[in-house]
Design an enzyme around this catalytic site. Structure first.
Site, short mmCIF file in Angstrom:
data_model
loop_
_atom_site.label_atom_id
_atom_site.label_comp_id
_atom_site.label_asym_id
_atom_site.label_seq_id
_atom_site.Cartn_x
_atom_site.Cartn_y
_atom_site.Cartn_z
N SER A 154 0.83 -1.21 0.00
CA SER A 154 0.00 0.00 0.00
C SER A 154 0.86 1.26 0.00
O SER A 154 0.55 2.24 -0.66
CB SER A 154 -0.92 0.02 1.23
OG SER A 154 -1.65 -1.17 1.30
N HIS B 122 2.04 1.90 -3.40
CA HIS B 122 1.00 2.56 -4.21
C HIS B 122 0.99 4.06 -3.95
O HIS B 122 0.84 4.87 -4.87
CB HIS B 122 -0.38 1.97 -3.91
CG HIS B 122 -0.63 0.66 -4.60
ND1 HIS B 122 -0.51 0.52 -5.96
CD2 HIS B 122 -0.98 -0.55 -4.13
CE1 HIS B 122 -0.76 -0.73 -6.29
NE2 HIS B 122 -1.05 -1.40 -5.19
N HIS C 26 2.97 2.86 8.92
CA HIS C 26 1.89 2.21 9.67
C HIS C 26 2.30 0.83 10.18
O HIS C 26 1.58 0.23 10.95
CB HIS C 26 0.63 2.09 8.80
CG HIS C 26 0.81 1.18 7.63
ND1 HIS C 26 1.51 1.56 6.51
CD2 HIS C 26 0.43 -0.09 7.43
CE1 HIS C 26 1.53 0.55 5.65
NE2 HIS C 26 0.89 -0.47 6.18
N CYS D 19 -18.40 0.48 14.62
CA CYS D 19 -17.64 0.75 15.84
C CYS D 19 -18.43 0.30 17.06
O CYS D 19 -17.89 -0.32 17.98
CB CYS D 19 -17.30 2.23 15.96
SG CYS D 19 -15.93 2.74 14.92
ZN LIG Z 1 1.04 -2.41 5.42
ZN LIG Z 2 -16.80 4.14 13.27
#
Ligand SMILES: [Zn+2]
Ligand SMILES: [Zn+2]
Length: 341
Positions: free
Chosen positions: A39, A42, A59, A95
């Site tokens: 990612s 990208h 990340h 959530c």
């Molecule tokens: Zn990753």
């Molecule tokens: Zn949420």
């Protein structure tokens, strides 16, 4: 401190900013290692559909707690940690019902909100997961992709004694294979067209591999598992060929999990999917329990992360790291950035 900023595709600069002061509920983490994944690549190429510039990346990360906000409990300075990069709203249906990996307002650090690629990073304490001492900072930065794999395997329920096929032997395919085996699969077959990647899969303890450049995928499945074929196929390649193979050669009534992200609209035979009553399921990132399970698997030495580490670059060499990845695509698995000198 230094912070990485990608100002536009293929352009990384570093800026000098003050070390952040953690707010009441935050901890300050000295960032040690950052992994680069598909990612991120990208984003580097300007082909990530949900990222705009400028963006600070990072990340897949490990670090050490160096300061605590006034109201933080349960952590202390000096602890080795990783950070879960999902920033969620906490109020949407997903959530509220525990599936925050699917939050309607999900932002991921390094894509839609500031990532961890800086010497220090202040973050909500509830995004912090402790790493045991015996897990290295390098391994710590790979808990995130392993959590992706663990979540993917958990999408198929109990896989004990199941015969599994994984299409695609990149980092995620490799980790899905290792996680499936560690979680009790009977037998795991991995297919790819890169001999180098298949060799790494072998060295990570997976016995069955097939190079579909030289051998038919369907034949390999029959050879390995007989007429009953596989119980579950994970598509970790994400293209018309891979999902096409999965649908064509899956046993009737069996399960396919789409793990990879498709770069464009898929062209697949839904008539066969339907006629064979195939159970096509998907998987999206991970939740905290997947992080905990990933860490436990590494702690128990059931997963080999070290074999996936292709090489290291210093923080200031972020750009070189991408250039290296671009010129060594076939032979690159996980590239790590050493953030501290
Ligand atoms: Zn990753
Ligand atoms: Zn949420």
């Amino acid at each position: 401190m230094l912070q990485q900023v990608m100002t536009e595709p293929k352009k990384i600069v570093f800026r000098e900013i003050p070390i952040p002061e953690p707010k009441e509920q935050e901890v300050l983490v000295k960032i040690m290692k950052i992994g680069i994944c598909g990612s991120d690549i990208h984003v580097y190429h300007g082909t990530h559909p949900f990222t705009s510039y400028p963006i600070t990346q990072g990340h897949e990360v490990s670090g050490e707690i160096v300061k605590l906000g006034n109201k933080v409990e349960g952590f202390c300075v000096g602890q080795k940690v990783t950070i879960e990069p999902q920033v969620t709203c906490g109020t949407c249906y997903l959530c509220r019902t525990g599936k925050y990996n699917l939050c309607e307002n999900l932002k991921v650090m390094g894509f839609q909100t500031t990532g961890t690629a800086s010497e220090y990073f202040a973050v909500d304490a509830d995004k912090i997961t402790l790493l045991p001492e015996e897990i290295s900072y390098d391994e710590g930065a790979m808990i995130e992709p392993l959590a992706v794999a663990v979540h993917a395997v958990n999408q198929s329920g109990d896989i004990t004694d199941k015969n599994i096929v994984i299409i695609g032997a990149g980092p995620i395919g490799n980790l899905v294979a290792q996680a499936a085996k560690a979680k009790g699969a009977r037998s795991v077959l991995v297919s790819d067209i890169s001999e180098c990647r298949l060799e790494i899969v072998r060295e990570c303890g997976i016995d069955l591999v097939v190079n579909t450049k030289s051998k038919d995928f369907g034949e390999a499945v029959l050879e390995c598992f007989g007429k009953d074929k596989a119980d579950i196929i994970y598509d970790c390649a994400g293209n018309d060929v891979s999902i096409g193979q999965a649908i064509k050669y899956a046993r009737k009534g069996s399960q396919i999990i789409l793990v990879a992200v498709f770069g464009k609209m898929a062209n697949v035979d839904l008539a066969v999917l339907n006629d064979h009553e195939l159970d096509l399921n998907t998987t999206m990132m991970y939740r905290h329990e997947d992080y905990l399970e990933a860490i436990q698997l590494v702690k128990d030495k059931k997963i080999n992360l070290v074999r996936l580490m292709t090489n290291h670059f210093s923080f200031k060499q972020y750009q070189e790291a991408y250039e290296y990845i671009d010129t060594n695509k076939e032979n690159t698995m996980k590239v790590l950035i050493d953030v501290q000198e």
